[in-house]
Enzyme design. Structure first.
Site, short mmCIF file in Angstrom:
data_model
loop_
_atom_site.label_atom_id
_atom_site.label_comp_id
_atom_site.label_asym_id
_atom_site.label_seq_id
_atom_site.Cartn_x
_atom_site.Cartn_y
_atom_site.Cartn_z
CG HIS A 1 -4.47 2.49 9.11
ND1 HIS A 1 -3.78 3.15 10.09
CD2 HIS A 1 -5.70 3.03 9.08
CE1 HIS A 1 -4.57 4.06 10.63
NE2 HIS A 1 -5.73 4.01 10.04
NE ARG B 1 -9.24 6.37 13.58
CZ ARG B 1 -8.67 6.63 12.41
NH1 ARG B 1 -9.34 7.22 11.46
NH2 ARG B 1 -7.43 6.29 12.19
#
Length: 83
Positions: A16, A26
Site C-alpha cells: 500500500h 485524503r
C-alpha cells in the site's frame, strides 16, 4: 458465489503506497467490506486446503459465539480440517 481468500494461511497483499499531500485532505472508502452471508469462503486449491469450506455467515456466527464465550475472536482456526 465463492470468495477465494486464504491459501492455507498464506495471504499475499499488494504493498500500500500513499503519497502525502499536505494541502489536500485524503479520504479512504472500504468498498469490499463484507460478502453475502451465503458466500462461500475457501482456498483456491480446495483439494489441498487446510480449511473446511464455510460461508461468510458461518464465519460471522462463530466469531459471535467465540466473543460471547471467551471475549476473543478465534476466527479461522475454528474451520481447520481435523487431522
Amino acid at each position: 458465489m465463492i470468495i477465494l481468500a486464504w491459501s492455507n494461511d498464506v495471504y499475499k497483499s499488494v504493498e500500500h503506497k500513499v503519497m502525502v499531500n499536505q494541502e489536500v485532505e485524503r479520504h479512504s472508502i472500504a468498498y469490499f467490506l463484507c460478502p453475502s452471508y451465503e458466500a462461500f469462503i475457501g482456498c483456491y486449491d480446495e483439494e489441498n486446503s487446510i480449511y473446511k469450506r464455510f460461508t461468510f455467515g458461518e464465519y460471522r456466527s462463530q466469531i459471535q459465539k467465540d466473543v460471547k464465550a471467551s471475549g476473543h475472536k478465534v476466527g479461522l482456526p475454528r474451520f481447520l480440517v481435523s487431522t
